[in-house]
Design a protein around this motif. Structure first.
Motif, PDB file in Angstrom:
ATOM      1  N   TRP A  41       0.830  -1.202   0.000  1.00  0.00           N
ATOM      2  CA  TRP A  41       0.000   0.000   0.000  1.00  0.00           C
ATOM      3  C   TRP A  41       0.868   1.256   0.000  1.00  0.00           C
ATOM      4  N   LYS A  42       1.937   1.260   0.787  1.00  0.00           N
ATOM      5  CA  LYS A  42       2.813   2.418   0.822  1.00  0.00           C
ATOM      6  C   LYS A  42       3.512   2.624  -0.517  1.00  0.00           C
ATOM      7  N   ASP A 111      17.998   3.088  10.742  1.00  0.00           N
ATOM      8  CA  ASP A 111      17.672   1.895   9.956  1.00  0.00           C
ATOM      9  C   ASP A 111      16.373   1.227  10.369  1.00  0.00           C
ATOM     10  N   ASP A 112      15.943   1.407  11.605  1.00  0.00           N
ATOM     11  CA  ASP A 112      14.712   0.761  12.039  1.00  0.00           C
ATOM     12  C   ASP A 112      13.623   1.799  12.330  1.00  0.00           C
ATOM     13  N   ALA A 113      13.489   2.764  11.431  1.00  0.00           N
ATOM     14  CA  ALA A 113      12.544   3.857  11.646  1.00  0.00           C
ATOM     15  C   ALA A 113      11.108   3.390  11.718  1.00  0.00           C
ATOM     16  N   ASN A 114      10.772   2.383  10.967  1.00  0.00           N
ATOM     17  CA  ASN A 114       9.395   1.905  10.975  1.00  0.00           C
ATOM     18  C   ASN A 114       9.436   0.380  11.010  1.00  0.00           C
ATOM     19  N   LYS A 115       9.060  -0.192  12.116  1.00  0.00           N
ATOM     20  CA  LYS A 115       9.145  -1.650  12.274  1.00  0.00           C
ATOM     21  C   LYS A 115       8.093  -2.400  11.466  1.00  0.00           C
ATOM     22  N   ASP A 118       9.434  -2.210   5.607  1.00  0.00           N
ATOM     23  CA  ASP A 118      10.833  -2.072   5.260  1.00  0.00           C
ATOM     24  C   ASP A 118      11.203  -0.588   5.282  1.00  0.00           C
ATOM     25  N   PRO A 119      12.343  -0.211   5.872  1.00  0.00           N
ATOM     26  CA  PRO A 119      12.709   1.211   5.920  1.00  0.00           C
ATOM     27  C   PRO A 119      12.820   1.854   4.537  1.00  0.00           C
ATOM     28  N   MET A 120      13.209   1.099   3.515  1.00  0.00           N
ATOM     29  CA  MET A 120      13.319   1.669   2.170  1.00  0.00           C
ATOM     30  C   MET A 120      11.935   2.004   1.607  1.00  0.00           C
ATOM     31  N   VAL A 121      10.954   1.184   1.911  1.00  0.00           N
ATOM     32  CA  VAL A 121       9.588   1.472   1.479  1.00  0.00           C
ATOM     33  C   VAL A 121       9.106   2.748   2.165  1.00  0.00           C
ATOM     34  N   ASN A 122       9.375   2.845   3.440  1.00  0.00           N
ATOM     35  CA  ASN A 122       8.966   4.031   4.186  1.00  0.00           C
ATOM     36  C   ASN A 122       9.695   5.272   3.668  1.00  0.00           C
ATOM     37  N   PHE A 123      10.979   5.120   3.336  1.00  0.00           N
ATOM     38  CA  PHE A 123      11.723   6.259   2.790  1.00  0.00           C
ATOM     39  C   PHE A 123      11.106   6.723   1.473  1.00  0.00           C
ATOM     40  N   PHE A 125       8.080   6.382   0.403  1.00  0.00           N
ATOM     41  CA  PHE A 125       6.784   6.993   0.684  1.00  0.00           C
ATOM     42  C   PHE A 125       6.960   8.432   1.158  1.00  0.00           C
ATOM     43  N   GLN A 126       7.861   8.631   2.102  1.00  0.00           N
ATOM     44  CA  GLN A 126       8.080   9.969   2.657  1.00  0.00           C
ATOM     45  C   GLN A 126       8.753  10.893   1.644  1.00  0.00           C
ATOM     46  N   ALA A 127       9.711  10.374   0.865  1.00  0.00           N
ATOM     47  CA  ALA A 127      10.417  11.195  -0.126  1.00  0.00           C
ATOM     48  C   ALA A 127       9.469  11.666  -1.225  1.00  0.00           C
ATOM     49  N   ALA A 128       8.501  10.844  -1.585  1.00  0.00           N
ATOM     50  CA  ALA A 128       7.528  11.242  -2.605  1.00  0.00           C
ATOM     51  C   ALA A 128       6.761  12.478  -2.147  1.00  0.00           C
ATOM     52  N   PHE A 129       6.320  12.483  -0.906  1.00  0.00           N
ATOM     53  CA  PHE A 129       5.590  13.644  -0.393  1.00  0.00           C
ATOM     54  C   PHE A 129       6.495  14.857  -0.258  1.00  0.00           C
ATOM     55  N   CYS A 130       7.737  14.633   0.128  1.00  0.00           N
ATOM     56  CA  CYS A 130       8.683  15.734   0.242  1.00  0.00           C
ATOM     57  C   CYS A 130       8.896  16.400  -1.112  1.00  0.00           C
ATOM     58  N   ALA A 131       9.085  15.615  -2.157  1.00  0.00           N
ATOM     59  CA  ALA A 131       9.327  16.155  -3.495  1.00  0.00           C
ATOM     60  C   ALA A 131       8.103  16.889  -4.038  1.00  0.00           C
ATOM     61  N   VAL A 132       6.931  16.315  -3.846  1.00  0.00           N
ATOM     62  CA  VAL A 132       5.724  16.956  -4.371  1.00  0.00           C
ATOM     63  C   VAL A 132       5.413  18.240  -3.609  1.00  0.00           C
ATOM     64  N   THR A 133       5.713  18.270  -2.341  1.00  0.00           N
ATOM     65  CA  THR A 133       5.497  19.491  -1.564  1.00  0.00           C
ATOM     66  C   THR A 133       6.323  20.642  -2.120  1.00  0.00           C
TER      67      THR A 133
END
Length: 160
Positions: A41-42, A111-115, A118-123, A125-133
C-alpha cells in the motif's frame, strides 16, 4: 475426584499442543501478511504521489509563456532529484533518527525507523511527499524566480 478437561489438555495432550502450535504459526502468518500489505500500500501510494510530479510540470508548462517552458520543466525535474537527496541526507534523520541523550535528531535508529514496513519502502513513501510538496510551490513562482533561487528554496523546504 476427576480432573477438568482443560487440566487434562494442558497436562501434555498432543492434540492441545498441536492446536497451540498451529495458532502460533497462524498468528505469525497474519503479521507477515500485514507487513507485506502495508508495504504494498505504501509503495502504491508513493507511486501515485510521484505521478503527481509530471502532472504539476505539465500544468505549469501550460500556464506559462512559451519561452519559459524549458525552465519550468527543468525546475520540476531538479526539484524532485534535489528534494529526494536532501530528504535522505537531512530530513529523514530529523523525522526518524532520534537520540536518547536530548539531541534534536540523530542517527541512532535510522535503519529501524518503521518496524511495520521495510525502511526503504517508508523512505520512498516519505520522499515522494517531500518532493511533491516542493513542486507545488514551483507553480506559484514559475516565471518569477531564477533556478538558483528556487533550488535554495528546495534545499530549505526539503531538509526541514
Amino acid at each position: 475426584c476427576s480432573s477438568s478437561p482443560v487440566t487434562t489438555m494442558a497436562s501434555g495432550d498432543p492434540a492441545f499442543a498441536a492446536l497451540v502450535y498451529n495458532v502460533t504459526r497462524a498468528e505469525g502468518d497474519v503479521f507477515a501478511l500485514q507487513d507485506s500489505s502495508t508495504a504494498s500500500w505504501k509503495l502504491l501510494s508513493a507511486v501515485l504521489v510521484i505521478l503527481m510530479q509530471p502532472g504539476f510540470a505539465l500544468l505549469e508548462a501550460g500556464l506559462c509563456r512559451k519561452n519559459n517552458v524549458q525552465s519550468v520543466l527543468t525546475k520540476n525535474l531538479a526539484d524532485f532529484i534535489l528534494s529526494a537527496l536532501v530528504w535522505y541526507g537531512i530530513g529523514w534523520y530529523i523525522a526518524f533518527g532520534w537520540a536518547l541523550d536530548g539531541r534534536i535528531f540523530g542517527v541512532d535508529h535510522f535503519d529501524d525507523a518503521n518496524k511495520l514496513t521495510d525502511p526503504m519502502v517508508n523512505f520512498n513513501f516519505q520522499a515522494a511527499f517531500c518532493a511533491v510538496t516542493a513542486t507545488i510551490v514551483s507553480g506559484g513562482v514559475a516565471e518569477r524566480l531564477r533556478l538558483r533561487g528556487y533550488l535554495i528554496y528546495v534545499l530549505v523546504i526539503s531538509g526541514v
